[in-house]
Design a protein around this motif. Structure first.
Motif, PDB file in Angstrom:
ATOM      1  N   LYS A  18     -13.135  -4.062  40.310  1.00  0.00           N
ATOM      2  CA  LYS A  18     -13.376  -4.313  38.889  1.00  0.00           C
ATOM      3  C   LYS A  18     -12.071  -4.245  38.108  1.00  0.00           C
ATOM      4  N   LEU A  19     -11.242  -3.256  38.405  1.00  0.00           N
ATOM      5  CA  LEU A  19      -9.959  -3.134  37.720  1.00  0.00           C
ATOM      6  C   LEU A  19      -9.075  -4.340  38.004  1.00  0.00           C
ATOM      7  N   TYR A  20      -9.085  -4.804  39.242  1.00  0.00           N
ATOM      8  CA  TYR A  20      -8.275  -5.974  39.595  1.00  0.00           C
ATOM      9  C   TYR A  20      -8.752  -7.222  38.851  1.00  0.00           C
ATOM     10  N   ARG A  21     -10.065  -7.386  38.751  1.00  0.00           N
ATOM     11  CA  ARG A  21     -10.580  -8.564  38.037  1.00  0.00           C
ATOM     12  C   ARG A  21     -10.182  -8.526  36.562  1.00  0.00           C
ATOM     13  N   ILE A  22     -10.176  -7.347  35.969  1.00  0.00           N
ATOM     14  CA  ILE A  22      -9.717  -7.226  34.580  1.00  0.00           C
ATOM     15  C   ILE A  22      -8.255  -7.635  34.498  1.00  0.00           C
ATOM     16  N   CYS A  23      -7.457  -7.178  35.427  1.00  0.00           N
ATOM     17  CA  CYS A  23      -6.039  -7.538  35.446  1.00  0.00           C
ATOM     18  C   CYS A  23      -5.855  -9.051  35.596  1.00  0.00           C
ATOM     19  N   SER A  24      -6.691  -9.662  36.419  1.00  0.00           N
ATOM     20  CA  SER A  24      -6.538 -11.107  36.645  1.00  0.00           C
ATOM     21  C   SER A  24      -6.872 -11.924  35.400  1.00  0.00           C
ATOM     22  N   ILE A  25      -7.733 -11.395  34.542  1.00  0.00           N
ATOM     23  CA  ILE A  25      -8.060 -12.105  33.303  1.00  0.00           C
ATOM     24  C   ILE A  25      -6.845 -12.137  32.370  1.00  0.00           C
ATOM     25  N   TYR A  26      -6.037 -11.105  32.416  1.00  0.00           N
ATOM     26  CA  TYR A  26      -4.885 -10.997  31.529  1.00  0.00           C
ATOM     27  C   TYR A  26      -3.592 -11.509  32.153  1.00  0.00           C
ATOM     28  N   SER A  27      -3.631 -12.025  33.348  1.00  0.00           N
ATOM     29  CA  SER A  27      -2.419 -12.494  34.007  1.00  0.00           C
ATOM     30  C   SER A  27      -2.470 -14.009  34.202  1.00  0.00           C
ATOM     31  N   TYR A  28      -1.317 -14.552  34.559  1.00  0.00           N
ATOM     32  CA  TYR A  28      -1.195 -16.000  34.659  1.00  0.00           C
ATOM     33  C   TYR A  28      -1.083 -16.496  36.090  1.00  0.00           C
ATOM     34  N   SER A  29      -0.951 -15.583  37.016  1.00  0.00           N
ATOM     35  CA  SER A  29      -0.888 -15.968  38.421  1.00  0.00           C
ATOM     36  C   SER A  29      -1.418 -14.817  39.266  1.00  0.00           C
ATOM     37  N   HIS A  30      -1.646 -15.103  40.517  1.00  0.00           N
ATOM     38  CA  HIS A  30      -2.119 -14.080  41.445  1.00  0.00           C
ATOM     39  C   HIS A  30      -1.081 -12.963  41.573  1.00  0.00           C
ATOM     40  N   GLU A  31       0.181 -13.337  41.600  1.00  0.00           N
ATOM     41  CA  GLU A  31       1.257 -12.345  41.709  1.00  0.00           C
ATOM     42  C   GLU A  31       1.317 -11.456  40.468  1.00  0.00           C
ATOM     43  N   ASP A  32       1.169 -12.063  39.285  1.00  0.00           N
ATOM     44  CA  ASP A  32       1.128 -11.272  38.049  1.00  0.00           C
ATOM     45  C   ASP A  32      -0.038 -10.288  38.071  1.00  0.00           C
ATOM     46  N   ALA A  33      -1.179 -10.747  38.562  1.00  0.00           N
ATOM     47  CA  ALA A  33      -2.370  -9.884  38.615  1.00  0.00           C
ATOM     48  C   ALA A  33      -2.124  -8.694  39.536  1.00  0.00           C
ATOM     49  N   LYS A  34      -1.486  -8.927  40.687  1.00  0.00           N
ATOM     50  CA  LYS A  34      -1.186  -7.826  41.605  1.00  0.00           C
ATOM     51  C   LYS A  34      -0.210  -6.841  40.968  1.00  0.00           C
ATOM     52  N   ASP A  35       0.816  -7.350  40.304  1.00  0.00           N
ATOM     53  CA  ASP A  35       1.778  -6.473  39.628  1.00  0.00           C
ATOM     54  C   ASP A  35       1.105  -5.669  38.525  1.00  0.00           C
ATOM     55  N   LEU A  36       0.272  -6.333  37.761  1.00  0.00           N
ATOM     56  CA  LEU A  36      -0.433  -5.670  36.669  1.00  0.00           C
ATOM     57  C   LEU A  36      -1.386  -4.598  37.212  1.00  0.00           C
ATOM     58  N   PHE A  37      -2.057  -4.893  38.300  1.00  0.00           N
ATOM     59  CA  PHE A  37      -2.946  -3.927  38.933  1.00  0.00           C
ATOM     60  C   PHE A  37      -2.166  -2.683  39.364  1.00  0.00           C
ATOM     61  N   GLN A  38      -0.996  -2.891  39.957  1.00  0.00           N
ATOM     62  CA  GLN A  38      -0.159  -1.755  40.358  1.00  0.00           C
ATOM     63  C   GLN A  38       0.250  -0.926  39.146  1.00  0.00           C
ATOM     64  N   GLU A  39       0.590  -1.605  38.066  1.00  0.00           N
ATOM     65  CA  GLU A  39       0.956  -0.912  36.826  1.00  0.00           C
ATOM     66  C   GLU A  39      -0.217  -0.088  36.296  1.00  0.00           C
ATOM     67  N   VAL A  40      -1.410  -0.647  36.360  1.00  0.00           N
ATOM     68  CA  VAL A  40      -2.615   0.069  35.928  1.00  0.00           C
ATOM     69  C   VAL A  40      -2.805   1.324  36.777  1.00  0.00           C
ATOM     70  N   LEU A  41      -2.658   1.191  38.089  1.00  0.00           N
ATOM     71  CA  LEU A  41      -2.834   2.346  38.974  1.00  0.00           C
ATOM     72  C   LEU A  41      -1.818   3.450  38.676  1.00  0.00           C
ATOM     73  N   VAL A  42      -0.585   3.067  38.402  1.00  0.00           N
ATOM     74  CA  VAL A  42       0.443   4.055  38.064  1.00  0.00           C
ATOM     75  C   VAL A  42       0.056   4.799  36.791  1.00  0.00           C
ATOM     76  N   HIS A  43      -0.397   4.056  35.774  1.00  0.00           N
ATOM     77  CA  HIS A  43      -0.806   4.691  34.518  1.00  0.00           C
ATOM     78  C   HIS A  43      -2.015   5.609  34.708  1.00  0.00           C
ATOM     79  N   ILE A  44      -2.959   5.174  35.520  1.00  0.00           N
ATOM     80  CA  ILE A  44      -4.131   6.017  35.777  1.00  0.00           C
ATOM     81  C   ILE A  44      -3.695   7.306  36.479  1.00  0.00           C
ATOM     82  N   TRP A  45      -2.857   7.171  37.498  1.00  0.00           N
ATOM     83  CA  TRP A  45      -2.399   8.342  38.233  1.00  0.00           C
ATOM     84  C   TRP A  45      -1.656   9.320  37.311  1.00  0.00           C
TER      85      TRP A  45
END
Length: 167
Positions: A18-45
């Motif tokens: 679910k978190l990844y899908r949210i990231c993909s809505i706000y990103s422009y490519s698959h790579e951006d979505a993966k980077d954004l997801f990693q950033e989200v995980l860092v902030h959550i941690w």
């Protein structure tokens, strides 16, 4: 393993898609979505110690994910003024989608229409598409449940019009 790590890993296992899908809505490519997801995980941690349990951990994680995504979107928009995005990058990404006929065409149209929404509507529809109840969405976004219901009805209408125009 410490308690914080166990809670984090358990919550991540339950919510990562679910978190990844949210990231993909706000990103422009698959790579951006993966980077954004990693950033989200860092902030959550980093924020795990501040989780007080006033809401479910899922709700708390969605709130962090949306805040990180909105900051990303803001930075990206500022950078767009300085850089030109190559159209071929977008075309290459679309080419990687598997063509499964009309359903795939509708899904691509929906994704494009969701990405065209303003940031507030995008946040609401991202959470709605994840199957969250109006109450949970209102808790995450700090809006009333009635306001969420009205917004979702309007967003559905916008998306339907957008998809019909595309197809």
């Amino acid at each position: 393993m410490e308690k914080r790590e166990i809670i984090f890993l358990s919550a991540l296992e339950e919510n990562q898609d679910k978190l990844y899908r949210i990231c993909s809505i706000y990103s422009y490519s698959h790579e951006d979505a993966k980077d954004l997801f990693q950033e989200v995980l860092v902030h959550i941690w980093k924020s795990m110690n501040s989780f007080k349990g006033n809401s479910s951990i899922s709700t708390w994680m969605y709130r962090i994910a949306l805040n990180v995504c909105l900051r990303f979107k803001s930075k990206y928009t500022k950078n767009q003024k300085r850089f030109i995005r190559l159209d071929s990058m977008t075309i290459a990404n679309l080419g990687s989608e598997v063509n499964n006929g009309i359903d795939n065409e509708k899904l691509l149209a929906l994704r494009k229409c969701v990405k065209s929404l303003n940031e507030g509507d995008k946040a609401i529809v991202a959470l709605y598409l994840e199957g969250l109840a109006y109450r949970e969405i209102s808790d995450i976004l700090g809006l009333s449940e009635n306001h969420i219901a009205v917004k979702i009805k309007r967003i559905k209408s916008k998306l339907l019009n957008c998809i019909n125009e595309m197809l």
